[in-house]
Structures are given as C-alpha cells and as structure tokens.
Design an enzyme around this catalytic site. Structure first.
Site, mmCIF file in Angstrom:
data_model
loop_
_atom_site.group_PDB
_atom_site.id
_atom_site.type_symbol
_atom_site.label_atom_id
_atom_site.label_comp_id
_atom_site.label_asym_id
_atom_site.label_seq_id
_atom_site.Cartn_x
_atom_site.Cartn_y
_atom_site.Cartn_z
ATOM 1 N N GLU A 28 0.848 -1.202 0.000
ATOM 2 C CA GLU A 28 0.000 0.000 0.000
ATOM 3 C C GLU A 28 0.881 1.249 0.000
ATOM 4 O OE1 GLU A 28 -4.251 0.290 1.717
ATOM 5 O OE2 GLU A 28 -3.048 1.287 3.224
ATOM 6 N N HIS A 46 6.650 -26.982 3.067
ATOM 7 C CA HIS A 46 5.869 -28.100 2.525
ATOM 8 C C HIS A 46 4.747 -27.595 1.623
ATOM 9 C CE1 HIS A 46 8.075 -30.863 5.080
ATOM 10 N NE2 HIS A 46 8.062 -29.862 5.941
ATOM 11 N N LYS A 68 -13.711 1.344 -4.105
ATOM 12 C CA LYS A 68 -14.685 1.686 -3.049
ATOM 13 C C LYS A 68 -15.879 2.407 -3.671
ATOM 14 C CE LYS A 68 -11.488 2.659 0.794
ATOM 15 N NZ LYS A 68 -11.001 3.721 1.672
HETATM 16 O O1 F6P Z 1 -7.802 0.515 2.375
HETATM 17 C C1 F6P Z 1 -7.442 1.839 2.529
HETATM 18 C C2 F6P Z 1 -7.364 2.283 3.948
HETATM 19 O O2 F6P Z 1 -7.497 3.660 3.948
HETATM 20 C C3 F6P Z 1 -6.084 1.879 4.667
HETATM 21 O O3 F6P Z 1 -5.007 2.671 4.373
HETATM 22 C C4 F6P Z 1 -6.520 1.985 6.087
HETATM 23 O O4 F6P Z 1 -5.612 1.342 6.941
HETATM 24 C C5 F6P Z 1 -7.863 1.303 5.999
HETATM 25 O O5 F6P Z 1 -8.395 1.735 4.750
HETATM 26 C C6 F6P Z 1 -8.804 1.601 7.123
HETATM 27 O O6 F6P Z 1 -9.110 2.956 7.213
HETATM 28 P P1 F6P Z 1 -9.887 3.546 8.466
HETATM 29 O O7 F6P Z 1 -9.036 3.335 9.675
HETATM 30 O O8 F6P Z 1 -10.098 5.002 8.161
HETATM 31 O O9 F6P Z 1 -11.185 2.810 8.588
#
Ligand code: F6P
Length: 551
Positions: A354, A385, A513
C-alpha cells in the site's frame, strides 16, 4: 524537497553496468573470494541482527547503492519526515508515527506546536482505561467483568494490532479473549458474535476516518446485535471508538469520553503505535505496549543517527532495491520461523504494497522503473511443505527474508533446534543449490542405471544462487517486535524516498470503493441495469436471477 529522478541518477546508471559485470558471479563464489563476507555484510541494531551476506552483491555494489541513496537525498528526506514536514505531499500531511513511540520528554513540533502533550494524553487515557478493565473497575452494563474484546476495523486498523496480539500471545492475559473482525463478509462477524456473551463483551470500533464502509457496516451490525439484548443505555458501557473523526463517532452513538483520538499525521498502516494499539494494551497490559513502543523507538534512533553504510533499515532497503531493480525480482517471500509471527507477512503486505505500490513519481511522471515487489509468505516450516519448491526450482527468482529468534518461549528445546536448523538449511540450500554433477553422483551412489540417471538428474538439480536475508532476534519480546516492525517501516520509507514516490498516500484503493457503492445499489434493485460494463452487467444479472430462486 530535493528529489532526483531515480532512473536518471548516475549511481543508477553505474549499477546497471555493474549488474552486467557480475552476472556470472554466484553468491557462493563471493563467499569463497571473501573470507570475511559474513562480518562485512551483517550488522546489529536495536536488539536485531541482520545478515544480508547471502545476496548476490559485492562491496562495490553496496558502495554504488549508498551513492544512489545519497543522490536520492535519503538523509534529507528522512530528516524532513522526523521534523514534521509535509512529506505526504499529495495529502499535505506530516508523517509522524515515530513521534508516537518517542519518550515523553522528547518534543515533536508540527506547524510550530509541540504534539507531545496530545500523544501522551491519549497514551495516558489508554493506560487508565486498560487498567480499569483489568482490575474489573470498568464492567459491562449488568456488572459482569469483560471477558471478550472485539476489535472492528480493517487494513491498518486491524492488521497491526491483530499481528502483535498474536505475536505476543505468550504473555497475554489469560482472562481476556481477543477477536478481530475486519471483513465485510457477514460470515466473519457472525462467527465471532456466536461465541459471545453480550454482557461481558467490549467492542472497539477502530477507524481513523470512521467512514470506511466495511467497518461501519460491521459496527452497525454489532450494535444492532447488542441492542437485541440491552437498551441504548448499555452502549456506553460496551462500545468505544478509536478515531480522528469525533462527529462521526457521536453520530454512531458513542460518547466522546469513550473515544480515543489519533491524528491525520498517522497513516493507517503506521498506526498500531497510536490508540489503534488499544487491543494490544488490553491483551498484554500497558507496560508491554510501552515496551513495544520503546523497541520501535530504539530502531528510530538508529535509523536517524547511524551513518547510511551502517544503517540497518537503509541497508535492507538498498538490498531490496538491488534485487528489485537490478536483479529484476518481482516479489519477496517473508518466511517467519516463529509460529506466533503468523500474521507478520500479511501485515508487511499492507505496509509495503500500500505504501510503495505506485507507478507515478513526485513530479507526476511515470516512474520508469519497478517499485514495490509483491510481498507474500507464511510461517516456517509450513511454507517448506507448500511453496518452497517454487523458491528452490521455480522459473522466477524470489528473495526470501528469514526471520527467527534464538531463544524460544516454550520448554520444548528439541523443537526449537529443529526449527532453527530448518531455517538455516533453507537459506543455505537456496544459495548453494545442487549442480547436475552432484545430482548425478548421488544417483550413481544409489545404484541407478545411466538411463535412469540421465532422466532424473536434471530434475534433482537446484540452480542455487537465490538471495536471502536472515533476521535474528534474541527472543520474541515486545521490544524486539517493536524494533522489527520499525525496521520494515523504515525500509519501505527509504525505498519510497529512493524511487521518488509518495509512500504515505493510497489513492489506488479509492476507485474500487466508489464502484462498490454503485454496484451495491444495482444488486438490490429490480430496475434494468444500464450502468455497468458487459462483464459486470452479466455477473449482476446472474446473481439477481439466482437470488430470486429458492436456495
Ligand atoms: O484501504 C485503505 C485504507 O485507507 C487503509 O489505508 C486503512 O488502513 C484502511 O483503509 C482503514 O481505514 P480507516 O481506519 O479510516 O477505517
């Protein structure tokens, strides 16, 4: 911020020529030529020992890599990060997770303000809360002591605390069971809720933004489940939040006195040192959480002050750059020879991929070179394994980081000797391999015919010359684990500095998202679907159709 284009630096060009110069040299030959190689390519810092001698690199390689780090202004960028400059330049944010683990008397300035007071204010809130739970002063609404803690969060709000709680389960309190729910898949929450007594369960809703759809759906469903047993008045006894979004926390129905704050200068994947670490403090006790922070702080001190040539995160990063950009290895396998480090590869996957899974540099141009490798792995000896066949004889060369500890925390010494022997044997085998001649001789000794030998020998030959690092801890203590995590955090940061990318944003997760929201609407609608591409439309139609018929 000074920054050169990685591929244009003179050191990069010299390294390109150099990799060609040594392409016929094997790691084993380097050991034959350099009797002191192990000493020259290993170092100790913050209680960790790193052996990087089993990489196909020479003293000249290392000098050129160090020049590359200088040309990419790694030290200046590191100092800017520690000084609270906005090195997360796409979000205009400072990157100060290191301040979270610094001692109380060490000021940290952000926009001219010392943030130490806020940091230690929340740490104190965590300590008091943790001790109240442990002493049974804070109880459920009916007066029962808490027996189960459910952390609801995802990504950085899950992987770090889950990994640490598992890694240090040996010293965990026996009277509290920890559960981590991250996946929006209802099977995850459902499986946990079935085990719980709501009267003795505490929910931690962990979300920096308090808007992450997966977490919010899980949180609302958990609250709805709780409200089937108790009234709204019980929520304040059983739900706390860790978030930097007070308004959303209140809207969810959690009182501000039950909110643990953290700040925009703490990235999600770097947040286990903040109140996101509350499950760690609850599971182990606050003093062990502090020891974890202290171990990380010791690595920070080393990273900040050791010269680049003796700087463990820098050398780990540069060795990784050598393997990624010059040896062209696409992935790194993390082999943790400690059962309790089961989730460490997953944690590193988010940390590295990330952070550095980016193909645009700080000038808004394509990077022209590879950046983050794929990170994957499992605990040894299990991996041996499963996928080690690929590591030894696969068509790709995959560097391996072996991580283990010298002393176990169990009373089964023969197990530990066997574990350590396997760990060392794998890195040795990856490096040495087995020549066709050795394979043929072995088969002759077994009395096989020349035809059988000709058939089998190529399959029993190992190319060898496959790189690895080995990291040794004395024992898997909170401070050693803190140092280990900080080592990898800084490794990833240094690589991002070299590649000229922003390791601290994550725009790449946004698009999916947004699309998920629109698809969710279409899935439950009965209107004709004209919004999606042919494949998505076809899949939605099939799901809608099948959901109409009885199971
Ligand atoms: O998947 C993206 C992200 O923003 C991550 O970087 C982060 O750790 C996760 O989602 C959770 O985000 P939040 O703590 O704002 O729910």
């Amino acid at each position: 911020m000074p920054s050169n284009i990685f591929a244009n630096s003179s050191a990069f060009q010299h390294l390109l020529a150099h990799v060609n110069d040594i392409k016929e040299t094997t790691i084993s030959q380097l050991f034959e030529q350099e009797p002191e190689r192990f000493t020259q390519f290993s170092l100790e810092a913050a209680g960790l020992f790193l052996d990087y001698s089993k990489n196909r690199l020479t003293g000249t390689t290392r000098d050129l890599l160090l020049q590359l780090a200088e040309q990419q202004h790694v030290e200046q960028q590191r100092d800017a990060m520690f000084a609270g400059q906005k090195v997360n330049f796409t979000e205009q944010r400072a990157v100060l997770h290191t301040a979270l683990r610094a001692p109380k008397n060490q000021p940290h300035f952000l926009d001219g303000t010392d943030i130490n007071q806020q940091i230690h204010g929340v740490l104190e809130q965590m300590r008091v809360f943790t001790e109240q739970i442990h002493r049974g002063e804070k109880r459920g609404v009916t007066g029962l002591r808490f027996t189960d803690i459910v952390n609801i969060g995802i990504g950085g709000s899950d992987l770090g605390p889950k990994m640490v709680c598992h890694a240090l389960r040996n010293i965990a309190r026996p009277d509290l069971r920890m559960h981590f729910v991250s996946n929006v898949d209802g099977h995850a929450l459902d499986a946990v809720l079935r085990q719980l007594n709501p009267a003795s369960t505490l929910f931690i809703i962990a979300s920096k933004t308090f808007t992450t759809a997966d977490t919010m759906l899980n949180a609302h469903s958990a609250k709805r489940w709780f409200l089937t047993f108790f009234s709204d008045a019980g929520v304040s006894h059983h739900f706390v939040a860790v978030s930097s979004n007070p308004a959303a926390v209140s809207q969810f129905g959690i009182d501000q006195k039950n909110r643990f704050d953290f700040w925009d200068w703490v990235g999600g994947r770097y947040s286990l040192w903040s109140a996101i670490g509350l499950p760690i403090a609850l599971a182990l006790g606050f003093e062990h959480f502090r020891a974890l922070l202290d171990g990380a702080c010791a690595m920070d001190q080393h990273f900040q002050h050791a010269p680049l040539a003796q700087n463990m995160p820098v050398l780990l990063a540069l060795t990784g750059i050598w393997n990624r950009n010059f040896e062209e290895c696409g992935s790194i396998s993390i082999a943790t020879y400690h059962q309790d480090l089961l989730y460490f590869p997953n944690f590193l996957q988010q940390l590295d991929m990330e952070s550095n899974g980016k193909c645009v540099n700080r000038h808004g141009q394509a990077t022209q070179t590879a950046t983050a490798p794929v990170i994957w792995g499992d605990v040894g000896t299990n991996g041996q394994h499963a996928y080690f066949q690929f590591l030894h004889q696969g068509a790709d060369i995959t560097p391996v980081d072996f991580i283990t500890c010298i002393r176990p925390q169990h009373a089964l010494p023969e197990h530990h000797t066997t574990l350590l022997a396997n760990c060392l044997a794998q890195s040795k085998a990856l490096m040495l391999g087995k020549t066709a001649q050795q394979a043929e001789e072995e088969l002759q000794e077994q009395g096989l015919s020349p035809q059988q030998i000709a058939l089998l020998a190529p399959h029993r030959t190992f190319p060898g010359n496959r790189p690895s690092n080995t990291i040794l801890m004395d024992t898997l203590s909170p401070s050693a684990l803190g140092a280990l995590i900080a080592l990898y955090e800084h490794k990833v940061t240094v690589q991002g500095f070299c590649w000229g990318i922003n390791s601290f944003d994550q725009w790449g997760v946004e698009l999916g998202k947004v699309l998920a929201k629109s698809i969710a609407g279409t899935l439950i609608s009965s209107e004709p679907d004209n919004n999606h591409d042919g494949s998505t439309k076809g899949l939605i139609a099939r799901i809608r159709e099948r959901q109409k018929s009885p199971p």
